[in-house]
Design a protein around this motif. Sequence first.
Motif, PDB file in Angstrom:
ATOM      1  N   GLY A  43       0.962  -1.116  -0.004  1.00  0.00           N
ATOM      2  CA  GLY A  43      -0.058   0.000  -0.099  1.00  0.00           C
ATOM      3  C   GLY A  43       0.782   1.269   0.079  1.00  0.00           C
ATOM      4  N   PRO A  44       0.064   2.390  -0.348  1.00  0.00           N
ATOM      5  CA  PRO A  44       1.126   3.656  -0.277  1.00  0.00           C
ATOM      6  C   PRO A  44       1.885   3.810   0.911  1.00  0.00           C
ATOM      7  N   TRP A  45       1.187   3.624   2.015  1.00  0.00           N
ATOM      8  CA  TRP A  45       2.090   3.997   3.373  1.00  0.00           C
ATOM      9  C   TRP A  45       3.204   3.100   3.616  1.00  0.00           C
ATOM     10  N   ALA A  46       2.854   1.768   3.295  1.00  0.00           N
ATOM     11  CA  ALA A  46       4.141   0.725   3.402  1.00  0.00           C
ATOM     12  C   ALA A  46       5.145   0.972   2.489  1.00  0.00           C
ATOM     13  N   THR A  47       4.759   1.520   1.111  1.00  0.00           N
ATOM     14  CA  THR A  47       5.754   1.843   0.025  1.00  0.00           C
ATOM     15  C   THR A  47       6.676   2.901   0.536  1.00  0.00           C
ATOM     16  N   VAL A  48       6.039   3.880   1.198  1.00  0.00           N
ATOM     17  CA  VAL A  48       6.966   4.921   1.561  1.00  0.00           C
ATOM     18  C   VAL A  48       7.802   4.538   2.635  1.00  0.00           C
ATOM     19  N   ALA A  49       7.260   3.746   3.792  1.00  0.00           N
ATOM     20  CA  ALA A  49       8.056   3.131   4.850  1.00  0.00           C
ATOM     21  C   ALA A  49       9.352   2.186   4.225  1.00  0.00           C
ATOM     22  N   VAL A  50       9.070   1.686   3.043  1.00  0.00           N
ATOM     23  CA  VAL A  50      10.147   0.853   2.531  1.00  0.00           C
ATOM     24  C   VAL A  50      10.938   1.865   1.448  1.00  0.00           C
ATOM     25  N   LEU A  51      10.705   2.764   1.103  1.00  0.00           N
ATOM     26  CA  LEU A  51      11.448   3.670   0.148  1.00  0.00           C
ATOM     27  C   LEU A  51      12.143   4.481   0.769  1.00  0.00           C
ATOM     28  N   THR A  52      11.852   5.112   2.049  1.00  0.00           N
ATOM     29  CA  THR A  52      12.449   6.023   2.931  1.00  0.00           C
ATOM     30  C   THR A  52      13.806   5.347   3.296  1.00  0.00           C
ATOM     31  N   PRO A  53      14.145   4.430   3.933  1.00  0.00           N
ATOM     32  CA  PRO A  53      15.326   3.697   4.098  1.00  0.00           C
ATOM     33  C   PRO A  53      15.932   3.189   2.730  1.00  0.00           C
ATOM     34  N   GLY A  54      15.364   3.056   1.665  1.00  0.00           N
ATOM     35  CA  GLY A  54      16.011   3.080   0.446  1.00  0.00           C
ATOM     36  C   GLY A  54      16.891   4.085  -0.315  1.00  0.00           C
ATOM     37  N   ALA A  55      16.055   5.201  -0.046  1.00  0.00           N
ATOM     38  CA  ALA A  55      16.456   6.455  -0.282  1.00  0.00           C
ATOM     39  C   ALA A  55      17.832   6.774   0.406  1.00  0.00           C
ATOM     40  N   ALA A  56      17.668   6.439   1.841  1.00  0.00           N
ATOM     41  CA  ALA A  56      18.788   6.806   2.760  1.00  0.00           C
ATOM     42  C   ALA A  56      20.001   5.972   2.391  1.00  0.00           C
ATOM     43  N   LEU A  57      19.717   4.721   1.933  1.00  0.00           N
ATOM     44  CA  LEU A  57      20.852   3.950   1.703  1.00  0.00           C
ATOM     45  C   LEU A  57      21.513   4.516   0.272  1.00  0.00           C
ATOM     46  N   GLN A  58      20.648   5.017  -0.630  1.00  0.00           N
ATOM     47  CA  GLN A  58      21.342   5.485  -1.894  1.00  0.00           C
ATOM     48  C   GLN A  58      22.105   6.756  -1.463  1.00  0.00           C
ATOM     49  N   VAL A  59      21.537   7.692  -0.729  1.00  0.00           N
ATOM     50  CA  VAL A  59      22.411   8.543  -0.130  1.00  0.00           C
ATOM     51  C   VAL A  59      23.747   8.334   0.560  1.00  0.00           C
ATOM     52  N   ALA A  60      23.729   7.387   1.274  1.00  0.00           N
ATOM     53  CA  ALA A  60      25.087   6.807   2.088  1.00  0.00           C
ATOM     54  C   ALA A  60      26.067   6.406   0.903  1.00  0.00           C
ATOM     55  N   ALA A  61      25.303   5.560  -0.003  1.00  0.00           N
ATOM     56  CA  ALA A  61      26.263   5.114  -1.218  1.00  0.00           C
ATOM     57  C   ALA A  61      26.955   6.120  -1.937  1.00  0.00           C
ATOM     58  N   GLY A  62      25.997   7.044  -2.125  1.00  0.00           N
ATOM     59  CA  GLY A  62      26.759   8.351  -3.001  1.00  0.00           C
ATOM     60  C   GLY A  62      27.776   8.942  -2.394  1.00  0.00           C
ATOM     61  N   THR A  63      27.475   9.079  -0.892  1.00  0.00           N
ATOM     62  CA  THR A  63      28.598  10.091  -0.157  1.00  0.00           C
ATOM     63  C   THR A  63      29.901   8.952  -0.191  1.00  0.00           C
ATOM     64  N   ARG A  64      29.720   7.890   0.175  1.00  0.00           N
ATOM     65  CA  ARG A  64      30.933   7.170   0.231  1.00  0.00           C
ATOM     66  C   ARG A  64      31.689   7.006  -1.228  1.00  0.00           C
ATOM     67  N   HIS A  65      30.946   6.817  -2.106  1.00  0.00           N
ATOM     68  CA  HIS A  65      31.506   6.854  -3.764  1.00  0.00           C
ATOM     69  C   HIS A  65      32.203   8.190  -3.869  1.00  0.00           C
ATOM     70  N   SER A  66      31.577   8.937  -3.413  1.00  0.00           N
ATOM     71  CA  SER A  66      32.041  10.449  -3.659  1.00  0.00           C
ATOM     72  C   SER A  66      33.523  10.737  -3.119  1.00  0.00           C
ATOM     73  N   ALA A  67      33.436  10.220  -1.722  1.00  0.00           N
ATOM     74  CA  ALA A  67      34.658  10.484  -0.780  1.00  0.00           C
ATOM     75  C   ALA A  67      35.628   9.697  -1.242  1.00  0.00           C
ATOM     76  N   GLY A  68      35.397   8.504  -1.645  1.00  0.00           N
ATOM     77  CA  GLY A  68      36.331   7.585  -2.358  1.00  0.00           C
ATOM     78  C   GLY A  68      37.026   7.950  -3.533  1.00  0.00           C
ATOM     79  N   SER A  69      36.181   8.175  -4.521  1.00  0.00           N
ATOM     80  CA  SER A  69      36.535   8.637  -5.906  1.00  0.00           C
ATOM     81  C   SER A  69      37.442  10.048  -5.764  1.00  0.00           C
ATOM     82  N   TRP A  70      36.722  10.824  -5.096  1.00  0.00           N
ATOM     83  CA  TRP A  70      37.712  12.086  -4.980  1.00  0.00           C
ATOM     84  C   TRP A  70      39.089  11.741  -4.375  1.00  0.00           C
ATOM     85  N   GLN A  71      39.208  10.969  -3.465  1.00  0.00           N
ATOM     86  CA  GLN A  71      40.603  10.656  -2.783  1.00  0.00           C
ATOM     87  C   GLN A  71      41.448  10.117  -3.768  1.00  0.00           C
ATOM     88  N   ILE A  72      40.809   9.223  -4.547  1.00  0.00           N
ATOM     89  CA  ILE A  72      41.669   8.434  -5.672  1.00  0.00           C
ATOM     90  C   ILE A  72      42.077   9.302  -6.720  1.00  0.00           C
TER      91      ILE A  72
END
Length: 155
Positions: A43-72
């Motif tokens: 349902g819509p609320w469950a979808t939001v509840a699942v996608l919110t941590p999914g979006a947070a994981l995307q942000v965490a991945a992007g942050t890690r990738h950016s930090a690492g690739s800049w240092q490289i």
Amino acid sequence: MLFQVRTARSVTSLATATREVGRSGGVVLASCVVVAVTAAGLGPWATVAVLTPGAALQVAAGTRHSAGSWQIGFASPGRPDRAVSGLLRRGRPGREDLGPLLVTTLLVAWGVPGWFVLGGIFLLAAAATKPVARWAERARAAASASTHGEWATAQ
């Protein structure tokens, strides 16, 4: 953005940079799995509840990738890295042209399995960073030794 500086602060060498880029691939895979769960007809609320941590994981991945690739990029100046840079630049048109086609095919045509494949592609690409960075480091050391030897001979 709040955690970008904190993440980047711990990335101070080629080893820590490749570790962060490698971890980013695992986090992207996790986010793809989380997003794939939404295909279960939630349902819509469950979808939001699942996608919110999914979006947070995307942000965490992007942050890690950016930090690492800049240092490289900054930790590895020199001729071999220009070669790696050139290789990455030559790959850009393919990513920009074929990337949307690949993502559309995987996610629209394949559905849930496509999310797993996409996550796996990101995981493999991130895992390839360490051996490529090591190769560039060895090539730089060899080029430096060769240049130093030429300089010493000229003196």
